[in-house]
Motif scaffolding. Structure first.
Motif, mmCIF file in Angstrom:
data_model
loop_
_atom_site.group_PDB
_atom_site.id
_atom_site.type_symbol
_atom_site.label_atom_id
_atom_site.label_comp_id
_atom_site.label_asym_id
_atom_site.label_seq_id
_atom_site.Cartn_x
_atom_site.Cartn_y
_atom_site.Cartn_z
ATOM 1 N N GLU A 321 18.184 -1.177 18.204
ATOM 2 C CA GLU A 321 18.408 -0.100 19.181
ATOM 3 C C GLU A 321 19.165 1.046 18.517
ATOM 4 O O GLU A 321 18.824 2.222 18.688
ATOM 5 N N ALA A 322 20.224 0.688 17.789
ATOM 6 C CA ALA A 322 21.054 1.701 17.131
ATOM 7 C C ALA A 322 20.207 2.544 16.186
ATOM 8 O O ALA A 322 20.276 3.777 16.192
ATOM 9 N N ILE A 323 19.382 1.862 15.403
ATOM 10 C CA ILE A 323 18.553 2.580 14.419
ATOM 11 C C ILE A 323 17.576 3.514 15.129
ATOM 12 O O ILE A 323 17.384 4.663 14.705
ATOM 13 N N ALA A 324 16.992 3.032 16.229
ATOM 14 C CA ALA A 324 16.042 3.869 16.977
ATOM 15 C C ALA A 324 16.735 5.147 17.479
ATOM 16 O O ALA A 324 16.191 6.255 17.371
ATOM 17 N N ILE A 325 17.959 4.998 17.990
ATOM 18 C CA ILE A 325 18.707 6.161 18.492
ATOM 19 C C ILE A 325 18.990 7.152 17.353
ATOM 20 O O ILE A 325 18.770 8.356 17.471
ATOM 21 N N LEU A 326 19.442 6.594 16.228
ATOM 22 C CA LEU A 326 19.824 7.461 15.107
ATOM 23 C C LEU A 326 18.609 8.156 14.500
ATOM 24 O O LEU A 326 18.693 9.309 14.073
#
Ligand code: AMP
Ligand code: MG
Length: 489
Positions: A321-326
């Motif tokens: 999720e974090a990577i997708a946001i970034l």
């Protein structure tokens, strides 16, 4: 370490939030090393007053501070730890030749770092001598003053003290200590250091500290880390546009030389464009053109992706999720940069409204400049003066007609537009051949006359009157063809 007591008269008001608020991982308490024979060569009175220091109180006991031979009350000298990608390779770095005195609280209530550069070896010196040579420190002084006067965020130079001892580079040079002032010295590389050598909690401490210093309005926000990254991206997108609009090439955009504050920092082999060519590289060590003029926005984006990676654990418990946001954030950078670039080009050409076809209009001018090796600064200044640019031909005249129609379509006269243009298109930049000559005379002949003349001129870049003509003339071709600045700083 000697502590001078003459604080109140000179105006020191030092605090130490960095060492108080961050874990020990981030610094080493470091004494600067004594220098033999300190002599104050340059002092920036205007800047001193801005940060609450009184130039009239300068004496030997104060000069000793700018040499690293003494420290004012409230100082607790330390070196900062950081890492960084240098030309793409990850390395542990840190202040190898710098100590922080502390943070000066200015009369306006602002907190600024005071740092000595060239003050001797530290735990991070990795075999270097910890020292700085006079020539490169003079360059840093001149370039940072020029950028500031051009309205571009940059760390500032407060003082240069010569040490009385030689340093050995490609040549033997006088040693010097530069005192610089910055909104902070937090770098992308500081976050990389925390992520690589610390825990998630260390990254969080650093991010919270950076937010308190640079984006305090986010401090209580639940999604603050994500918004912080966007702020850093915004500042860097704007800085890249500023650099390109003024023809500036940083030269060594490693992640350790990219700030969180959005200030330009660490001026080694930096230079300004003469004729317009986006592939221009000045650094002798940048053989592949990684940090070429036109590549800087891409490199900024690459560097910011390295920053984003360090924030993954703070963004979301689920790594994917974090990577997708970034990744979404990173995609936005190109567009953000482009909009700052277009805004700035409009200002350079006296336009206020955004219209279809602007981008094409701007690119056509730049293409003409590139093909004709036209001087970047002088072409824009000529258009602002209503004078005929050098090398003007039918193609340029046709472009000028269309551009002036575009101005009139906003209901303004060309003359009106040109008045505005003269406030953003400088008449004077620190041209490389003049910088070299000024540094040469200062270092080889102990003569600062040209340096002071050039400094005075670049401090009023938009003025346009009373400038010695040689300060606005492009260099002879012989100079531009092989020009490089060397990293042996
Ligand atoms: P810079 O190119 O100035 O950004 O420096 C890159 C790294 O090399 C930083 O960690 C510096 O502290 C270090 N460094 C540069 N010059 C010296 C020197 N003369 N002695 C020790 N470390 C140095
Ligand atoms: Mg650096």
């Amino acid at each position: 370490m000697t502590i001078t007591e003459r604080n109140s008269a000179f105006g020191w008001h030092l605090e130490q939030s960095y060492i108080k608020e961050l874990p020990e991982l981030f610094y080493r308490i470091t004494d600067a090393q004594q220098v033999q024979n300190p002599e104050l060569l340059l002092f920036n009175d205007t800047l001193a007053k801005e940060i609450g220091l009184d130039p009239d109180q300068l004496d030997a006991s104060i000069t000793a501070i700018f040499a690293g031979n003494a420290f004012p009350k409230g100082a607790l000298p330390f070196s900062q730890a950081y890492a960084g990608h240098q030309f793409g390779n990850f390395t542990m770095l840190g202040d190898g030749r710098a100590v922080m005195i502390g943070e000066q609280i200015t009369p306006a209530g602002k907190r600024v770092d005071l740092q000595l550069k060239g003050s001797g070896i530290t735990e991070f010196s990795r075999g270097g001598d910890g020292r700085a040579a006079l020539g490169p420190m003079l360059r840093e002084y001149l370039i940072s003053e020029a950028l500031h006067a051009l309205g571009i965020p940059a760390n500032r130079a407060l003082a240069i003290v010569t040490t009385g001892s030689p340093v050995y580079r490609q040549t033997i040079q006088p040693g010097a200590v530069l005192t610089r002032v910055a909104d902070s010295h937090l770098r992308v590389g500081t976050f990389q250091y925390a992520a690589q050598f610390g825990s998630d909690d260390d990254v969080r401490s650093l991010a919270d500290y950076a937010i308190r210093r640079h984006d305090p309005d986010l401090a209580e926000e639940p999604d603050r880390y994500h918004r912080f990254l966007k702020r850093v991206m915004d500042r860097q997108a704007k800085l890249m546009a500023d650099w390109l609009h003024i023809g500036f090439i940083h030269g060594v955009m490693n992640t350790d030389n990219m700030t969180i504050s959005g200030e330009s920092i660490d001026f080694g082999p930096c230079a300004f464009l003469d004729h317009y060519d986006p592939a221009t590289v000045f650094s002798s060590i940048d053989r592949e053109g990684r940090y070429a003029y036109g590549n800087q926005p891409y490199i900024a984006s690459w560097n910011l992706a390295r920053l984003a990676e360090t924030l993954i654990p703070l963004i979301h418990d689920d790594q994917d999720e974090a990577i997708a946001i970034l990744q979404e954030d990173m995609k936005a950078f190109a567009e953000l940069y482009q909009s700052y670039w277009l805004d700035g080009m409009r200002r350079k050409l006296g336009l206020k409204e955004s219209k279809d076809g602007d981008s094409t209009l701007f690119t056509e001018l730049l293409q003409w400049m590139e093909e004709n090796k036209a001087d970047f600064t002088n072409t824009f200044r000529s258009l602002s003066d209503g004078s005929v640019p050098d090398q003007a031909d039918g193609r340029l005249n046709d472009w000028i007609t269309r551009w002036q129609e575009r101005i009139k379509s906003e209901g303004r006269s060309v003359v009106e537009a040109q008045t505005m243009m003269r406030t953003v298109n400088p008449a004077v930049i620190p041209r490389n051949h003049l910088v070299e000559e000024a540094l040469d005379q200062a270092v080889q002949k102990d003569d600062l006359t040209l340096f002071h003349e050039l400094l005075a001129a670049v401090r009023q870049p938009y003025e346009g009157t009373g400038i010695p003509p040689r300060f606005t003339e492009p260099p002879s071709k012989r100079f531009t063809d092989g020009y490089q600045t060397f990293c042996g700083t």
